[in-house]
Enzyme design. Sequence first.
Site, PDB file in Angstrom:
ATOM      1  N   SER A  14       0.841  -1.196   0.000  1.00  0.00           N
ATOM      2  CA  SER A  14       0.000   0.000   0.000  1.00  0.00           C
ATOM      3  C   SER A  14       0.877   1.246   0.000  1.00  0.00           C
ATOM      4  O   SER A  14       1.990   1.236   0.543  1.00  0.00           O
ATOM      5  CB  SER A  14      -0.853  -0.024   1.266  1.00  0.00           C
ATOM      6  OG  SER A  14      -1.401   1.231   1.512  1.00  0.00           O
TER       7      SER A  14
ATOM      8  N   TYR B 221      -1.641  -1.450  10.980  1.00  0.00           N
ATOM      9  CA  TYR B 221      -1.943  -1.984   9.652  1.00  0.00           C
ATOM     10  C   TYR B 221      -0.776  -1.700   8.702  1.00  0.00           C
ATOM     11  O   TYR B 221      -0.255  -2.607   8.036  1.00  0.00           O
ATOM     12  CB  TYR B 221      -3.237  -1.363   9.088  1.00  0.00           C
ATOM     13  CG  TYR B 221      -3.383  -1.565   7.598  1.00  0.00           C
ATOM     14  CD1 TYR B 221      -3.670  -2.809   7.072  1.00  0.00           C
ATOM     15  CD2 TYR B 221      -3.204  -0.495   6.698  1.00  0.00           C
ATOM     16  CE1 TYR B 221      -3.777  -3.005   5.693  1.00  0.00           C
ATOM     17  CE2 TYR B 221      -3.310  -0.680   5.328  1.00  0.00           C
ATOM     18  CZ  TYR B 221      -3.593  -1.938   4.831  1.00  0.00           C
ATOM     19  OH  TYR B 221      -3.686  -2.122   3.465  1.00  0.00           O
TER      20      TYR B 221
ATOM     21  N   LYS C 136       2.239  -4.156   6.609  1.00  0.00           N
ATOM     22  CA  LYS C 136       2.632  -4.108   5.188  1.00  0.00           C
ATOM     23  C   LYS C 136       4.143  -3.921   5.065  1.00  0.00           C
ATOM     24  O   LYS C 136       4.809  -4.576   4.253  1.00  0.00           O
ATOM     25  CB  LYS C 136       1.894  -2.971   4.472  1.00  0.00           C
ATOM     26  CG  LYS C 136       0.392  -3.193   4.356  1.00  0.00           C
ATOM     27  CD  LYS C 136       0.058  -4.346   3.434  1.00  0.00           C
ATOM     28  CE  LYS C 136      -1.400  -4.717   3.422  1.00  0.00           C
ATOM     29  NZ  LYS C 136      -1.685  -5.999   2.787  1.00  0.00           N
TER      30      LYS C 136
HETATM   31  P1  NAD Z   1     -10.959  -7.089   1.307  1.00  0.00           P
HETATM   32  O1  NAD Z   1     -11.144  -7.112   2.788  1.00  0.00           O
HETATM   33  O2  NAD Z   1     -12.132  -6.804   0.454  1.00  0.00           O
HETATM   34  O3  NAD Z   1     -10.335  -8.481   0.826  1.00  0.00           O
HETATM   35  C1  NAD Z   1      -9.464  -9.223   1.634  1.00  0.00           C
HETATM   36  C2  NAD Z   1      -9.981 -10.659   1.650  1.00  0.00           C
HETATM   37  O4  NAD Z   1      -9.087 -11.458   2.439  1.00  0.00           O
HETATM   38  C3  NAD Z   1     -11.371 -10.779   2.282  1.00  0.00           C
HETATM   39  O5  NAD Z   1     -12.217 -11.482   1.399  1.00  0.00           O
HETATM   40  C4  NAD Z   1     -11.133 -11.561   3.565  1.00  0.00           C
HETATM   41  O6  NAD Z   1     -12.221 -12.390   3.882  1.00  0.00           O
HETATM   42  C5  NAD Z   1      -9.865 -12.331   3.247  1.00  0.00           C
HETATM   43  N1  NAD Z   1      -9.006 -12.685   4.393  1.00  0.00           N
HETATM   44  C6  NAD Z   1      -8.490 -11.866   5.339  1.00  0.00           C
HETATM   45  N2  NAD Z   1      -7.733 -12.571   6.192  1.00  0.00           N
HETATM   46  C7  NAD Z   1      -7.760 -13.861   5.774  1.00  0.00           C
HETATM   47  C8  NAD Z   1      -7.175 -15.070   6.244  1.00  0.00           C
HETATM   48  N3  NAD Z   1      -6.400 -15.105   7.344  1.00  0.00           N
HETATM   49  N4  NAD Z   1      -7.409 -16.197   5.563  1.00  0.00           N
HETATM   50  C9  NAD Z   1      -8.203 -16.189   4.454  1.00  0.00           C
HETATM   51  N5  NAD Z   1      -8.793 -15.079   3.968  1.00  0.00           N
HETATM   52  C10 NAD Z   1      -8.563 -13.931   4.627  1.00  0.00           C
HETATM   53  O7  NAD Z   1      -9.765  -6.080   1.012  1.00  0.00           O
HETATM   54  P2  NAD Z   1      -9.281  -5.458  -0.378  1.00  0.00           P
HETATM   55  O8  NAD Z   1      -9.651  -4.024  -0.388  1.00  0.00           O
HETATM   56  O9  NAD Z   1      -9.653  -6.322  -1.497  1.00  0.00           O
HETATM   57  O10 NAD Z   1      -7.720  -5.511  -0.152  1.00  0.00           O
HETATM   58  C11 NAD Z   1      -6.918  -6.562  -0.658  1.00  0.00           C
HETATM   59  C12 NAD Z   1      -5.477  -6.312  -0.250  1.00  0.00           C
HETATM   60  O11 NAD Z   1      -5.059  -5.043  -0.741  1.00  0.00           O
HETATM   61  C13 NAD Z   1      -5.246  -6.280   1.257  1.00  0.00           C
HETATM   62  O12 NAD Z   1      -4.009  -6.894   1.520  1.00  0.00           O
HETATM   63  C14 NAD Z   1      -5.172  -4.813   1.572  1.00  0.00           C
HETATM   64  O13 NAD Z   1      -4.399  -4.556   2.722  1.00  0.00           O
HETATM   65  C15 NAD Z   1      -4.501  -4.283   0.314  1.00  0.00           C
HETATM   66  N6  NAD Z   1      -4.774  -2.860   0.050  1.00  0.00           N
HETATM   67  C16 NAD Z   1      -6.080  -2.443  -0.049  1.00  0.00           C
HETATM   68  C17 NAD Z   1      -6.345  -1.097  -0.278  1.00  0.00           C
HETATM   69  C18 NAD Z   1      -7.765  -0.598  -0.345  1.00  0.00           C
HETATM   70  O14 NAD Z   1      -7.980   0.611  -0.192  1.00  0.00           O
HETATM   71  N7  NAD Z   1      -8.762  -1.433  -0.583  1.00  0.00           N
HETATM   72  C19 NAD Z   1      -5.282  -0.181  -0.432  1.00  0.00           C
HETATM   73  C20 NAD Z   1      -3.972  -0.659  -0.354  1.00  0.00           C
HETATM   74  C21 NAD Z   1      -3.733  -2.003  -0.109  1.00  0.00           C
END
Ligand code: NAD
Length: 337
Positions: free
Chosen positions: A124, A148, A152
Site C-alpha cells: 500500500s 496496519y 505491510k
Molecule cells: P478485502 O477485505 O475486500 O479483501 C481481503 C480478503 O481477504 C477478504 O475477502 C477476507 O475475507 C480475506 N481474508 C483476510 N484474512 C484472511 C485469512 N487469514 N485467511 C483467508 N482469507 C482472509 O480487502 P481489499 O480491499 O480487497 O484488499 C486486498 C489487499 O489489498 C489487502 O491486503 C489490503 O491490505 C490491500 N490494500 C487495499 C487497499 C484498499 O484501499 N482497498 C489499499 C492498499 C492495499
Amino acid sequence: MAVLVTGGAGYIGSHTSIELLEEGYDVVIVDNLCNSDKIVLERIKELSGKTPKFYEIDITDKEKMEVVFKENEIDSIIHFAALKAVGESVSMPMEYYSNNIGSTLVLFELMKKYNVKNFVFSSSATVYGDPETLPIVEDSSLSVTNPYGRTKLIVEDMLRDICFADKSLNVAILRYFNPIGAHKSGRIGEDPNGIPNNIMPYITKVAVGQLPYLNVFGDDYDTADGTGIRDYIHVVDLANGHVKALEKLSENPGLVTYNLGTGKGYSVLQLVNAFSKASGKEIQYKITERRPGDIAACYADPTKAEKELGWKAKYGIDEMCEDSWRWQSQNPNGYKK
Ligand code: NAD
Ligand code: UDP
C-alpha cells in the site's frame, strides 16, 4: 498450472480473479470470508464464464493450506488476504500482526516445500508515510504510523530478506494507491462491513440514502481547496496490474516493486463533485476535524510500472465514479439480499 489467489473473494481479489480467468489462467481462491461473501464466487463465475476452485480456509492454518498445495499445481501466488482497517488495527494490533504477517509466513513455508517461485504481494502507499516529495517514486523513504501499515512494511522487509537469501524467487511488491470503482457490470464491487472507513463507499452510501452526509475530514490542509488529495485508481486497472506483474515474474526478475496509481491527485471535494456529476445525486457533506494520522496529499509516480510492466491506468475519475455508483445503486445492500 494455477495461480493461488488469497483473499480472492474480497474487493480487489474478486476483480483480479476475473481478469486472470479472462486471460486464461487457472485460478484457485482461498478466503475465510471474514470480510467477504460467498455470493462473490457465483458472480465471478457469471462474469467470467469460468469456475475458479474455492477453499474456505484461514491462511494462517498451515495444515489446511497444505491441502491446497497438495491438490493443485500452484505456479504463482497473489496474496491479497489481510485485515485492512487502519482504525481497527490501532485497537487490535495483535490480530493484525498475527493475521497479516502469520498468513504470509505460512505461504512462504509452503512455497518452499512445494517449490513455488512466484509471489505477488498487496502492499500500500501507506508505507510511504507522509511523503517528502510528490509524486511518490518507489525508492522514496518508507515509514508507517499505524499497525496496519506496519504489517505491510514488515512483510515487505521479510520479502526483501527472503529474496536476498534465495535468488530463485520472484516477488512483485505492488503498492496500491486508492482503489475505487467496480466491475462495469455492476455485479461485483466494494462491500465493507458496517460504516465504511474509506471515502468512496461512504459517498455511495450517502447517495443511496443509508448515511445522511459525508464528513469531510479537514479543509485546512495545504492543498488548493484545503481538503486531502489522493490518487484514486479504478479497481479494474489495479486488477490488470496484477496480470502484468505475473507476466513480469515469468522473466525471473527477482524482487521488483511498483506503484500502482494513476499519477493524478484529486481532493475530497473534487471527488465529491465528480461523483455528483456521474450519479446525478447531490452529496451532502459537513467539514469536520482532520482524521488523526491522515496526510495532506499522496499521489504516485507510476512511470516505473509503465516502463517495466507495460501497465498504465486507463480509467479516469468520471468512470471510477460511474462504476462505483452502478455497483451501489444496483446493490444497495451490497451482497446481502
Ligand atoms: P478485502 O477485505 O475486500 O479483501 C481481503 C480478503 O481477504 C477478504 O475477502 C477476507 O475475507 C480475506 N481474508 C483476510 N484474512 C484472511 C485469512 N487469514 N485467511 C483467508 N482469507 C482472509 O480487502 P481489499 O480491499 O480487497 O484488499 C486486498 C489487499 O489489498 C489487502 O491486503 C489490503 O491490505 C490491500 N490494500 C487495499 C487497499 C484498499 O484501499 N482497498 C489499499 C492498499 C492495499
Ligand atoms: N475522507 C473523508 N471522509 C471520510 C473518509 C475519508 O474526508 O469519511 C478523506 C480522507 O481524509 C482522505 C481521503 O478522503 O483525505 C481518502 O481517505 P480513505 O480513508 O478513503 O483512504 P486513505 O488515503 O486514508 O487510505
